[in-house]
Design a protein around this motif. Structure first.
Motif, short mmCIF file in Angstrom:
data_model
loop_
_atom_site.label_atom_id
_atom_site.label_comp_id
_atom_site.label_asym_id
_atom_site.label_seq_id
_atom_site.Cartn_x
_atom_site.Cartn_y
_atom_site.Cartn_z
N LEU A 46 0.78 -1.45 0.16
CA LEU A 46 -0.06 0.14 0.06
C LEU A 46 0.70 1.23 -0.06
N GLY A 47 2.05 1.02 -0.63
CA GLY A 47 3.04 2.22 -0.47
C GLY A 47 3.39 2.75 0.89
N GLY A 48 3.58 2.08 1.94
CA GLY A 48 3.86 2.35 3.24
C GLY A 48 5.15 2.85 3.39
N GLY A 49 5.35 3.50 4.36
CA GLY A 49 6.78 4.49 4.86
C GLY A 49 6.60 5.68 5.15
N ALA A 50 7.69 6.24 5.96
CA ALA A 50 7.16 7.65 6.42
C ALA A 50 7.61 8.41 5.23
N LEU A 51 8.39 8.46 4.24
CA LEU A 51 8.78 9.36 3.35
C LEU A 51 7.66 9.75 2.26
N LEU A 52 7.00 8.78 1.68
CA LEU A 52 5.79 9.09 0.76
C LEU A 52 4.64 9.62 1.74
N ASP A 53 4.49 9.16 2.94
CA ASP A 53 3.34 9.50 3.54
C ASP A 53 3.38 10.87 4.32
N LEU A 54 4.91 11.07 4.99
CA LEU A 54 4.84 12.23 5.87
C LEU A 54 6.12 13.24 5.26
N GLY A 55 7.16 12.30 4.56
CA GLY A 55 8.24 13.29 4.27
C GLY A 55 8.01 14.40 3.03
N ILE A 56 6.97 13.92 2.42
CA ILE A 56 6.55 14.78 1.37
C ILE A 56 6.04 16.19 1.81
N TYR A 57 5.79 16.35 2.89
CA TYR A 57 5.18 17.58 3.28
C TYR A 57 6.37 18.62 3.44
N PRO A 58 7.31 18.19 4.26
CA PRO A 58 8.51 19.27 4.56
C PRO A 58 9.23 19.31 3.17
N LEU A 59 9.44 18.36 2.40
CA LEU A 59 10.20 18.17 1.14
C LEU A 59 9.47 19.42 0.28
N SER A 60 8.17 19.25 0.18
CA SER A 60 7.38 19.98 -0.91
C SER A 60 7.42 21.66 -0.58
N ILE A 61 7.57 21.90 1.02
CA ILE A 61 7.60 23.39 1.21
C ILE A 61 8.90 23.88 1.09
N ALA A 62 9.95 23.02 1.42
CA ALA A 62 11.35 23.58 1.38
C ALA A 62 11.68 23.79 -0.27
N ALA A 63 11.05 22.96 -1.26
CA ALA A 63 11.41 23.24 -2.61
C ALA A 63 10.62 24.49 -2.96
N ALA A 64 9.45 24.64 -2.60
CA ALA A 64 8.61 25.89 -2.83
C ALA A 64 9.43 26.99 -2.30
N LEU A 65 10.03 27.04 -1.23
CA LEU A 65 11.06 28.31 -0.63
C LEU A 65 12.33 28.39 -1.36
N GLN A 66 12.84 27.21 -1.67
CA GLN A 66 14.15 27.35 -2.26
C GLN A 66 14.20 26.90 -3.58
#
Length: 328
Positions: free
Chosen positions: A170-190
């Motif tokens: 089911l695509g489990g794991g922290a990266l796809l479910d949670l890590g995408i949040y800070p990753l997306s915001i960081a990329a939007a800013l930098q």
């Protein structure tokens, strides 16, 4: 074009119910129907949240009184579900992570562009008033040139190995479910990510239970990010520049205020309340784009989604995490 934007929700899980709740607070938005793999499931959802009940995903996307489809199923189903909706001529707002890998995302973006249909990843944090205030502060130069973003997102997941969070099917794991949040915001800013270093703890089911990322961005800045299904992290986000920093307070994805602290010792806090449960702002943006005939949002572009999926592909390569979809 109808006075209201009529939404169909594909899926009946927790996130789908949160989306349905947000629609009640969204101007000009209405829940037209919900699709489930069983009619009983759809009827139970509709009884609680409203809308017509459809006993299959295909029946929902084919419905004539549905303008936009929200896909709220588990990650591995997104590719098939979004394609189905686009083939039916419907615009789509798809829950993050957009797909399991970049290859799938590229195919969906190409299809949406070919059909000239709206398609957006549901990265609701990018549309919150708190994030808009952070961008305004950064653009003003108050904290100086941004050099680093630090953010984390995590909680202790008290669920079994069969739950989607830990289930590789089911695509489990922290990266796809949670890590995408800070990753997306960081990329939007930098800006786009040009370099990735990843470390992770892989659990008994083979998925990442904790992941940390150090990123280099095109503009020269760095981001230090982490996510966890085993630890209650602070879940704050800080943007640091040469003269100070700005922090999205409490949990950044639900921040109701931001605080600016400068090197001279001064600090101030700005209130940034959001509508409803927070999802309202991304829904309003999707409706705006759809009404204007736009196929993507400037706040969450197709290029943004493809870049982020590519970063997570590389991070998973480094930590040794593969899903069945990677072999297709």
């Amino acid at each position: 074009m109808s006075a209201q934007v009529r939404w169909g929700i594909l899926g009946t899980g927790k996130i789908a119910k949160a989306f349905a709740t947000a629609l009640k607070d969204t101007p000009d938005g209405v829940l037209a129907g919900v699709g489930s793999r069983t009619l009983e499931g759809a009827q139970a959802f509709a009884a609680q949240c409203g809308g017509a009940a459809y006993g299959s995903y295909d029946a929902l996307v084919q419905a004539g009184d549905v303008d936009l489809v929200y896909v709220g199923t588990p990650h591995p189903m997104h590719y098939e579900n979004v394609r189905m909706a686009l083939e039916a001529g419907k615009g789509v707002l798809c829950e993050k992570a957009f797909t399991v890998n970049r290859r799938q995302a590229e195919e969906l973006v190409a299809l949406a562009r070919d059909k000239k249909l709206f398609l957006m990843e549901a990265m609701w944090t990018r549309f919150l008033p708190a994030f808009a205030e952070v961008r305004r502060i950064v653009a003003s130069g108050e904290i100086g040139a941004v050099r680093q973003v630090s953010a984390d997102f995590g909680f202790k997941a008290d669920v079994g190995p069969e739950h989607r969070l830990f289930n590789p099917e089911l695509g489990g794991g922290a990266l796809l479910d949670l890590g995408i949040y800070p990753l997306s915001i960081a990329a939007a800013l930098q800006g786009p990510v040009t370099g990735v270093l990843a470390q992770a703890d892989l659990g008994p089911t083979g998925v990442d239970e904790q992941t940390a990322l150090v990123l280099r961005h095109a503009g020269g800045g760095m981001s230090v990010l982490s996510c966890s299904l085993r630890a209650r992290l602070s879940s704050e986000l800080t943007v640091a520049g040469e003269r100070g920093h700005v922090r999205m307070n409490t949990m950044f994805h639900r921040a109701r205020s931001v605080t600016v602290a400068l090197a001279d010792g001064t600090a101030r806090t700005v209130d940034t309340p959001f509508l409803g449960n927070g999802y309202v702002h991304e829904i309003m943006e999707a409706q705006r784009c759809w009404r204007a005939g736009e196929i993507e949002s400037p706040g969450m572009t197709h290029a943004d989604t493809l870049m982020l999926m590519g970063v997570m592909d590389e991070a998973r390569r480094q930590i040794g995490l593969r899903y069945a979809s990677d072999n297709d």
